[in-house]
Scaffold this active site. Structure first.
Site, PDB file in Angstrom:
ATOM      1  NE  ARG A   1      -2.956   0.357   3.318  1.00 38.64           N
ATOM      2  CZ  ARG A   1      -2.279   0.512   4.475  1.00 38.64           C
ATOM      3  NH1 ARG A   1      -1.561   1.590   4.695  1.00 38.64           N
ATOM      4  NH2 ARG A   1      -2.349  -0.411   5.410  1.00 38.64           N
TER       5      ARG A   1
ATOM      6  CE1 TYR B   1     -18.273  11.669 -14.855  1.00 39.19           C
ATOM      7  CE2 TYR B   1     -16.971  11.585 -12.842  1.00 39.19           C
ATOM      8  CZ  TYR B   1     -17.839  10.985 -13.741  1.00 39.19           C
ATOM      9  OH  TYR B   1     -18.257   9.708 -13.508  1.00 39.19           O
TER      10      TYR B   1
ATOM     11  CG  ASP C   1     -10.202  16.732 -14.073  1.00 37.44           C
ATOM     12  OD1 ASP C   1      -9.527  16.207 -14.982  1.00 37.44           O
ATOM     13  OD2 ASP C   1     -11.155  16.163 -13.505  1.00 37.44           O
TER      14      ASP C   1
ATOM     15  CE  LYS D   1     -12.863   9.028 -17.694  1.00 36.56           C
ATOM     16  NZ  LYS D   1     -13.769   7.918 -17.468  1.00 36.56           N
TER      17      LYS D   1
HETATM   18  O1  P1T Z   1     -14.060   7.573 -13.682  1.00 35.82           O
HETATM   19  P1  P1T Z   1     -12.871   8.002 -12.866  1.00 35.82           P
HETATM   20  O2  P1T Z   1     -11.599   7.387 -13.300  1.00 35.82           O
HETATM   21  O3  P1T Z   1     -13.124   7.904 -11.401  1.00 35.82           O
HETATM   22  O4  P1T Z   1     -12.653   9.565 -13.193  1.00 35.82           O
HETATM   23  C1  P1T Z   1     -13.529  10.581 -12.826  1.00 35.82           C
HETATM   24  C2  P1T Z   1     -13.403  11.753 -13.745  1.00 35.82           C
HETATM   25  C3  P1T Z   1     -12.659  12.855 -13.343  1.00 35.82           C
HETATM   26  N1  P1T Z   1     -12.500  13.935 -14.125  1.00 35.82           N
HETATM   27  C4  P1T Z   1     -13.070  14.000 -15.345  1.00 35.82           C
HETATM   28  C5  P1T Z   1     -12.900  15.230 -16.179  1.00 35.82           C
HETATM   29  C6  P1T Z   1     -13.820  12.928 -15.829  1.00 35.82           C
HETATM   30  O5  P1T Z   1     -14.369  13.027 -17.045  1.00 35.82           O
HETATM   31  C7  P1T Z   1     -14.006  11.771 -15.016  1.00 35.82           C
HETATM   32  C8  P1T Z   1     -14.811  10.605 -15.450  1.00 35.82           C
HETATM   33  N2  P1T Z   1     -15.638  10.856 -16.559  1.00 35.82           N
HETATM   34  C9  P1T Z   1     -16.468   9.937 -17.163  1.00 35.82           C
HETATM   35  C10 P1T Z   1     -16.613   8.686 -16.727  1.00 35.82           C
HETATM   36  C11 P1T Z   1     -17.219  10.444 -18.315  1.00 35.82           C
HETATM   37  O6  P1T Z   1     -17.782   9.647 -19.096  1.00 35.82           O
HETATM   38  O7  P1T Z   1     -17.274  11.671 -18.475  1.00 35.82           O
END
Ligand code: P1T
Length: 380
Positions: free
Chosen positions: A46, A98, A170, A195
């Site tokens: 961890r 988001y 972000d 992403k």
């Molecule tokens: O899904 P995750 O890895 O927890 O990420 C969250 C997140 C954070 N910041 C942005 C700009 C994001 O677009 C996302 C996740 N977004 C999607 C799942 C979506 O389809 O827009």
């Protein structure tokens, strides 16, 4: 070195034990110690893991930062960043985020004594007005998900620092290939590595990158203390994805521009949200601040029924949440990614029933355009 050279090599020296050119997946929970207090720098997985450390060094370098920390999802990364704050602290955040970020702030972190004001961070006087004596953090998404508003990162950093605030950005939509917020003055950069960084839609992860050593020490403490770490196999997948980030981003951008222009000229499309179009209200800022415009596009079809028709009719584009993979995904923000945003806020931001979002992949763009064309033709 150049971006691609760094992406392929930083943190990824040949394995000292075997010479393996690829960083191994250290699938272990602990490390054997020679005697009390004598070990090879790893005690418990961890706290640290060599595969994760390789990714953390790599991402820090690509963002132009000194420290990187990888988390089990983008949301876990954002949550960890927010735990740098204390009960009673106030945050000014972009009014379009988001949906999951907004949900974390409103439905989780508020219960722990943080408070939030949402402002159009692309208008700095609005940000200035939202700052309170207890404000500690300016939290910006740029471009925003899904209506692609752009915040001037350098100006936001100057404003934040003049008021004693940290600026977090972000950077999920641009990736460090197209935008490097730390170089523009931001204090913290966030990613959903799910992403573009991973790029292949086969793992969920997140990261925070920063320069300040005291903040980094605290974040590393929080990463270990709260424990939302990225596992070794998922770290390895992101490391593998990042090697091709530059070539993928160039193709996402080329395809994105072609599709944005196609949509903008299409009679069934009312409006296109894409910073690469000269009609985007912040096109000039986007050109200055970003090295490309990427593959995220939203467009207005005029009604929920029209949006449903398009989403039902596409054959190559896949109807799914998420973005940033090599395959094209199409989605409906109002009922999918942004369902947790109150309807009146969604309407004000342009996240209407008719809004459709595309994460343009790297397929042959003629095939994508033909697919969208036949789907749009079904709108009455
Ligand atoms: O899904 P995750 O890895 O927890 O990420 C969250 C997140 C954070 N910041 C942005 C700009 C994001 O677009 C996302 C996740 N977004 C999607 C799942 C979506 O389809 O827009």
């Amino acid at each position: 070195m150049g971006f691609s050279t760094d992406a392929i090599h930083v943190g990824q020296e040949p394995d000292p034990a075997t010479g393996a050119i690829i960083v191994p997946i250290y699938q272990t929970s602990t490390y054997v110690q020679e005697e009390l207090g004598k070990h090879k720098g790893y005690e418990y997985a961890r706290t640290s893991n060599p595969t994760r450390s390789a990714l953390e060094r790599n991402l820090a370098c690509l963002e132009g930062g000194r420290y990187g920390y990888a988390f089990t999802s983008g949301m876990a990364a954002i949550n960890a960043l927010m735990t740098l704050l204390k009960s009673g602290d106030h945050v000014v955040a972009s009014h379009n985020l988001y949906g999951g970020s907004f949900r974390l702030f409103e439905r989780v972190l508020k219960d722990f004594g943080l408070s939030f004001t949402y402002a159009n961070t692309s208008r700095l006087p609005d940000v200035e007005r939202a700052v309170q004596p207890g404000t500690r953090l300016l939290y910006v998404e740029t471009p925003t998900n899904p209506v692609m508003e752009i915040t001037d990162i350098a100006a936001a950093a100057a404003l934040a620092h003049s008021r004693g605030l940290l600026l977090a950005v972000d950077n999920t939509f641009m990736s460090p290939y197209f935008q490097r917020p730390l170089e523009l003055g931001a204090d913290l950069v966030l990613h959903s590595t799910t992403k573009y960084l991973n790029g292949h839609s086969d793992g969920v992860g997140g990261a925070v990158i920063l320069n300040d050593s005291a903040l980094a020490e605290r974040l590393k403490f929080l990463q270990n203390a709260a424990g939302a770490i990225l596992g070794p196999f998922d770290s390895w997948l992101v490391l593998r994805g990042v090697k091709t980030l530059a070539v993928r981003m160039r193709q996402h951008d080329a395809n994105g521009q072609a599709i944005a222009h196609f949509l903008a000229a299409h009679p069934k499309v009312r409006k296109v949200y894409y910073p690469g179009l000269p009609t985007h209200p912040q096109h000039d800022l986007a050109r200055r601040q970003m090295k490309g415009f990427g593959g995220m596009i939203a467009f207005e079809t005029g009604s929920l029924e029209n949006a449903k028709t398009v989403l039902r009719s596409v054959r190559l584009c896949a109807l799914a949440e998420s973005l940033g993979g090599v395959e094209t995904l199409i989605s409906h923000p109002a009922t999918m990614t942004h369902a947790s945003v109150p309807p009146e806020d969604r309407d004000r931001l342009g996240i209407t029933g008719g809004l459709v979002r595309i994460s343009v992949g790297i397929e042959d763009v003629e095939d994508l355009i033909a697919d969208l064309d036949q789907a749009l033709a079904r709108i009455p």
